[in-house]
Design an enzyme around this catalytic site. Structure first.
Site, short mmCIF file in Angstrom:
data_model
loop_
_atom_site.label_atom_id
_atom_site.label_comp_id
_atom_site.label_asym_id
_atom_site.label_seq_id
_atom_site.Cartn_x
_atom_site.Cartn_y
_atom_site.Cartn_z
N LYS A 96 -6.71 0.28 33.39
CA LYS A 96 -7.90 1.17 33.74
C LYS A 96 -8.01 0.80 35.27
CE LYS A 96 -12.98 0.95 34.02
NZ LYS A 96 -14.00 0.30 33.58
N GLY A 157 -23.67 -0.42 36.05
CA GLY A 157 -24.61 -1.58 35.83
C GLY A 157 -26.24 -0.67 36.01
N ALA A 184 -19.27 3.55 32.34
CA ALA A 184 -20.33 2.95 33.42
C ALA A 184 -21.78 3.69 33.46
CB ALA A 184 -19.88 3.20 34.94
N GLY A 185 -22.79 3.08 33.59
CA GLY A 185 -24.18 3.55 33.52
C GLY A 185 -25.05 3.88 32.41
N ASN A 206 -20.44 -2.31 29.29
CA ASN A 206 -20.44 -3.57 29.52
C ASN A 206 -21.76 -4.17 29.68
OD1 ASN A 206 -18.55 -6.03 31.42
ND2 ASN A 206 -19.93 -6.44 29.85
N THR A 207 -22.52 -3.69 31.02
CA THR A 207 -23.73 -4.65 31.11
C THR A 207 -24.76 -4.43 30.04
OG1 THR A 207 -23.26 -4.26 33.56
CG2 THR A 207 -25.59 -4.86 32.86
#
Length: 262
Positions: A96, A157, A184-185, A206-207
């Site tokens: 990645k 995040g 992301a986001g 992830n977050t």
């Protein structure tokens, strides 16, 4: 089935492995999500010292495929060097690719990203670049040899969801044969479902799971949302309209006249 560089996967949810309260919660969250691909960042110091060996063993026990990433790299040169170490350490050509331009937004450096992708693809890597919805950059990445693109939904995040839905829709339409993964986001399962409804092949996050009050339940929620969104896309969503349409046809409906004189 999700197909990436010739490999097939049942799950369309990819997970990051950072920020979890404990290794055990990470393990349970991955199991609850049914993710078959997990990302891991690689630092040069840890690669040399074999630090974090127990963590890597945990990932191997889960049976998930490791997708090393070049998180934190600021230049193409640094990202290429990190990718080469990851290939040696994990024994995989997958990477990645991240080249970050801005510390506040963590927005990809599209110029450095294309440069690094061109070098790595030429050296036999199978690159999954973290990018934006920019069509010009996407064209150059595909031209360099990337069979997968990973556009952001919002800055890493932020949990804002799809801030440029039209741009993501255009990217999907422009590259119908390229695997697209929203990365992301994303902050809520509904965001993941929305991305899948646009026809995206998978989502990576992830977050939103790692920092949830109950990461295990949240992992399960995202898993179901991804499945629901994909199923809705395959079923065929109806187009939105400005005017109402009766769900019950009025043709043939009997009308009764009331005679007030009687």
């Amino acid at each position: 089935m999700l197909k990436l560089y010739g490999a097939s996967f049942s799950s369309r949810l990819l997970l990051g492995t950072a920020q979890y309260p404990s290794p055990d919660i990470l393990r349970q969250a991955v199991e609850a999500s049914r993710a078959e691909i997990v990302t891991m960042s690689l630092r040069r110091e840890s690669a040399r010292a074999r630090a974090g060996q127990g963590f890597w063993e945990l990932i191997e026990q889960l049976g998930a495929r490791v997708l090393p990433n070049t998180a934190g790299c600021r230049t193409a040169k640094e990202a290429v060097a990190t990718a080469k170490m990851a290939r040696e350490l994990f024994g995989t050509p997958w990477v990645k690719l991240e080249v970050i331009a801005n510390d506040d937004t963590l927005q990809p450096d599209l110029f450095g990203l294309v440069e690094a992708a061109t070098i790595l693809c030429a050296e036999g890597f199978e690159v999954l670049p973290y990018t934006t919805e920019d069509l010009g950059a996407a064209e150059r990445l595909v031209g360099a040899g990337c069979s997968v693109l990973m556009p952001w939904a919002a800055p890493i995040g932020t949990a804002r969801g799809l801030i440029n839905k039209d741009g993501l829709r255009t990217l999907r339409a422009y590259f119908p044969d390229v695997a697209l993964i929203v990365d992301a986001g994303l902050g809520a399962p509904s965001h993941a479902a929305e991305a899948m409804e646009l026809g995206y092949d998978a989502v990576l996050l992830n977050t939103a799971i790692a920092k949830a009050g109950d990461p295990i339940k949240m992992a399960r929620a995202f898993s179901r949302a991804v499945e629901a969104g994909r199923l809705a896309f395959e079923a065929g969503l109806i187009e939105p309209r400005d005017m109402a349409i009766p769900s019950t046809p009025v043709a043939g409906t009997p009308f009764f006249k009331i005679d007030h004189a009687s």
